[in-house]
Design a protein around this motif. Structure first.
Motif, PDB file in Angstrom:
ATOM      1  N   GLU A   1       0.831  -1.210   0.000  1.00 29.39           N
ATOM      2  CA  GLU A   1       0.000   0.000   0.000  1.00 29.39           C
ATOM      3  C   GLU A   1       0.863   1.256   0.000  1.00 29.39           C
ATOM      4  OE1 GLU A   1      -3.517   0.306   2.583  1.00 29.39           O
ATOM      5  OE2 GLU A   1      -3.134  -1.791   3.087  1.00 29.39           O
ATOM      6  N   LEU A   2       1.893   1.251   0.811  1.00 28.45           N
ATOM      7  CA  LEU A   2       2.777   2.404   0.911  1.00 28.45           C
ATOM      8  C   LEU A   2       3.473   2.679  -0.422  1.00 28.45           C
ATOM      9  CD1 LEU A   2       4.042   4.590   2.679  1.00 28.45           C
ATOM     10  CD2 LEU A   2       5.791   2.928   3.315  1.00 28.45           C
ATOM     11  N   PHE A   3       3.984   1.644  -1.050  1.00 25.74           N
ATOM     12  CA  PHE A   3       4.666   1.832  -2.329  1.00 25.74           C
ATOM     13  C   PHE A   3       3.689   2.282  -3.414  1.00 25.74           C
ATOM     14  CE2 PHE A   3       8.104  -0.809  -0.455  1.00 25.74           C
ATOM     15  CZ  PHE A   3       9.137   0.118  -0.633  1.00 25.74           C
ATOM     16  N   GLN A   4       2.445   1.869  -3.327  1.00 31.53           N
ATOM     17  CA  GLN A   4       1.448   2.330  -4.293  1.00 31.53           C
ATOM     18  C   GLN A   4       1.199   3.824  -4.125  1.00 31.53           C
ATOM     19  OE1 GLN A   4       0.084   0.528  -6.882  1.00 31.53           O
ATOM     20  NE2 GLN A   4      -0.587   2.557  -7.489  1.00 31.53           N
ATOM     21  N   ILE A   5       1.153   4.286  -2.880  1.00 31.35           N
ATOM     22  CA  ILE A   5       0.980   5.721  -2.622  1.00 31.35           C
ATOM     23  C   ILE A   5       2.163   6.500  -3.187  1.00 31.35           C
ATOM     24  CG2 ILE A   5       0.964   7.476  -0.804  1.00 31.35           C
ATOM     25  CD1 ILE A   5      -0.692   5.487   0.860  1.00 31.35           C
ATOM     26  N   ILE A   6       3.356   6.009  -2.930  1.00 31.13           N
ATOM     27  CA  ILE A   6       4.557   6.682  -3.449  1.00 31.13           C
ATOM     28  C   ILE A   6       4.535   6.702  -4.973  1.00 31.13           C
ATOM     29  CG2 ILE A   6       7.072   6.537  -3.629  1.00 31.13           C
ATOM     30  CD1 ILE A   6       7.003   5.424  -0.719  1.00 31.13           C
ATOM     31  N   LYS A   7       4.158   5.605  -5.566  1.00 29.40           N
ATOM     32  CA  LYS A   7       4.070   5.513  -7.024  1.00 29.40           C
ATOM     33  C   LYS A   7       3.063   6.533  -7.564  1.00 29.40           C
ATOM     34  CE  LYS A   7       2.750   2.171 -10.562  1.00 29.40           C
ATOM     35  NZ  LYS A   7       2.265   0.801 -10.768  1.00 29.40           N
ATOM     36  N   ASP A   8       1.910   6.635  -6.913  1.00 30.81           N
ATOM     37  CA  ASP A   8       0.882   7.590  -7.340  1.00 30.81           C
ATOM     38  C   ASP A   8       1.372   9.032  -7.207  1.00 30.81           C
ATOM     39  OD1 ASP A   8      -0.784   5.450  -7.854  1.00 30.81           O
ATOM     40  OD2 ASP A   8      -1.966   5.682  -6.014  1.00 30.81           O
ATOM     41  N   ILE A   9       2.087   9.318  -6.136  1.00 29.69           N
ATOM     42  CA  ILE A   9       2.624  10.671  -5.930  1.00 29.69           C
ATOM     43  C   ILE A   9       3.640  11.003  -7.011  1.00 29.69           C
ATOM     44  CG2 ILE A   9       4.057  12.100  -4.414  1.00 29.69           C
ATOM     45  CD1 ILE A   9       2.653  10.663  -2.038  1.00 29.69           C
TER      46      ILE A   9
END
Length: 92
Positions: free
Chosen positions: A77-85
């Motif tokens: 989940e955290l890496f998905q947020i970073i990817k989206d940012i």
């Protein structure tokens, strides 16, 4: 950042903090368990204590395995947020 994303990100940050506390707890439990290993290797026949240690060991394996699954999901989940940012930054 819209309110929904902010709330979701805040929940993940809270989950990370909780996860860190859980890691500390598990490390302490594992260290204590490791110290108790002497029951098995001391050469003294203590069937009740040995059985108790083995039972605790199996429970600890399950607990840590469950934690790793939760941690892996949290990381995803955290890496998905970073990817989206990063994706949003690139589009600017």
């Amino acid at each position: 950042m819209d309110k929904n994303k902010f709330e979701k990100n805040k929940k993940i940050i809270d989950a990370l903090n909780t996860s860190q506390k859980r890691v500390d707890e598990l490390l302490e439990i594992v260290q204590t368990h490791s110290n108790d290993l002497e029951i098995l290797v001391d050469g003294i026949n203590q069937p009740k204590e040995e059985a108790s240690y083995k039972k605790e060991h199996k429970e600890l394996i399950i607990t840590i395995s469950e934690f790793f699954i939760e941690y892996k999901n949290l990381k995803t989940e955290l890496f998905q947020i970073i990817k989206d940012i990063l994706k949003a930054e690139k589009q600017r």
